[in-house]
Design an enzyme around this catalytic site. Structure first.
Site: not given
Length: 335
Positions: A127, A240
């Site tokens: 990711c 994130h």
């Protein structure tokens, strides 16, 4: 329009998000199978208003399937190759195949051409790698990137639903003056930062940090690109963030960088520092774009640019990227 028989293997956070995105993007599904462990078999999930019963994952469950999305975990290692033998194209969100020479590692905005070389399995990158590579692409198109220094600020949802639950519970415990229960992470995560994601390797970098290094080199097919990553877990539920500094072969000014980013598909440029506008996790959650801001010429490198990147790691960092890969398969008529 032709419709396709789809299977989703894994019904946790990534699997359920895959189901959501397939519906949102109106992917042409003829039939749908939801596969998971024996423990989850018999439970139900909803797609377009219809209830689907989760089945236990077996080799025979892939009969008649055109595309199988693997949400990650041990299932990829156990079943992906067997599914390919049955004519299935596997799009895998796990790490097991990412560095295999015969398995393309795809970010559709960055290296879509690599999909033509698949042998039945295509993988999603990590990711954190995905969102960084989307942000790097316009710079690399302008001038080769020699060096990357990146620090990540990774939400607990990267470790699954149980990690999210633990952050919420620890926060309640700390505010109530109780000792926090620590199970999912090495230390308390509420009101804390942990500079440790995955296991430490022999070079003292963590496996998460080496994923970013090796996967980025593979995606750009540039194994001379130098990358140093520090991955940090932060007490955020979702999305994130990354602080990225790059050194390019040729000088790119801040104004040129802003122009490059503003023209790139999949990127939302949020750059207005005088009005406190820059990417942050709380408003990027549940979106599919990669948000870039805090763009500036770096003071440490003559040809350096620094910027800040935020993206929802369950969507663009996992499920959305996988569905985009499937859409690319259809565009290229590879199914």
């Amino acid at each position: 329009m032709r419709q396709y028989n789809i299977a989703i293997v894994g019904t946790g956070a990534v699997g359920s998000t895959l189901l959501q995105i397939l519906e949102e993007r109106n992917f042409p599904i003829g039939s749908l199978k939801l596969l998971a462990t024996e423990r989850s078999a018999g439970q139900k999930m909803t797609y377009k208003g219809e209830k689907y019963t989760i089945e236990a994952t077996t080799i025979d469950a892939f009969d008649g399937v055109d595309i199988a999305f693997f949400a990650g975990g041990k299932a990829s290692e156990l079943y992906a190759r067997e599914a390919v033998k049955k004519g299935v194209i596997v799009i895998d969100n796990g790490s097991f195949f990412r560095l295999d020479d015969d398995v393309p590692l795809i970010v559709p905005e960055v290296n879509p051409e690599a999909i033509r070389n698949h042998n039945g399995i295509i993988t999603n990158p990590n990711c954190s790698t995905i969102q960084m590579c989307v942000a790097l692409k316009p710079f690399y198109n302008k001038s080769r990137i020699k060096r990357i220094i990146v620090s990540t600020y990774q939400a607990v949802s990267g470790a699954g639903q149980e990690a999210m639950d633990e952050l919420v519970e620890q926060t309640r415990e700390v505010l109530a003056g109780e000792s926090p229960t620590v199970e999912m992470f090495q230390h308390q995560i509420a009101f804390n930062l942990i500079p440790h994601i995955d296991i430490f390797m022999n070079n003292e970098y963590t496996k998460e940090e080496m994923k970013m290094t090796l996967e980025t080199q593979k995606i750009f097919n540039d194994y001379d690109m130098k990358i140093s990553a520090t991955a940090v877990r932060v007490p955020i539920l979702r999305s994130h963030s990354e602080s990225v500094t790059i050194e390019t072969e040729n000088k790119i000014t801040r104004d040129e960088a802003l122009e490059l980013l503003s023209d790139e598909k999949g990127i939302v440029l949020q750059y207005d520092p005088q009005n406190n506008i820059y990417p942050m996790p709380y408003f990027t959650s549940d979106t599919d774009e990669v948000y870039v801001g805090r763009v500036r010429e770096d003071l440490a490198f003559d040809n350096g640019i620094s910027f800040f990147v935020v993206a929802d790691q369950l969507r663009k960092g996992a499920a959305t990227n996988a569905v985009q890969i499937a859409e690319l398969l259809l565009e290229e008529e590879l199914v």
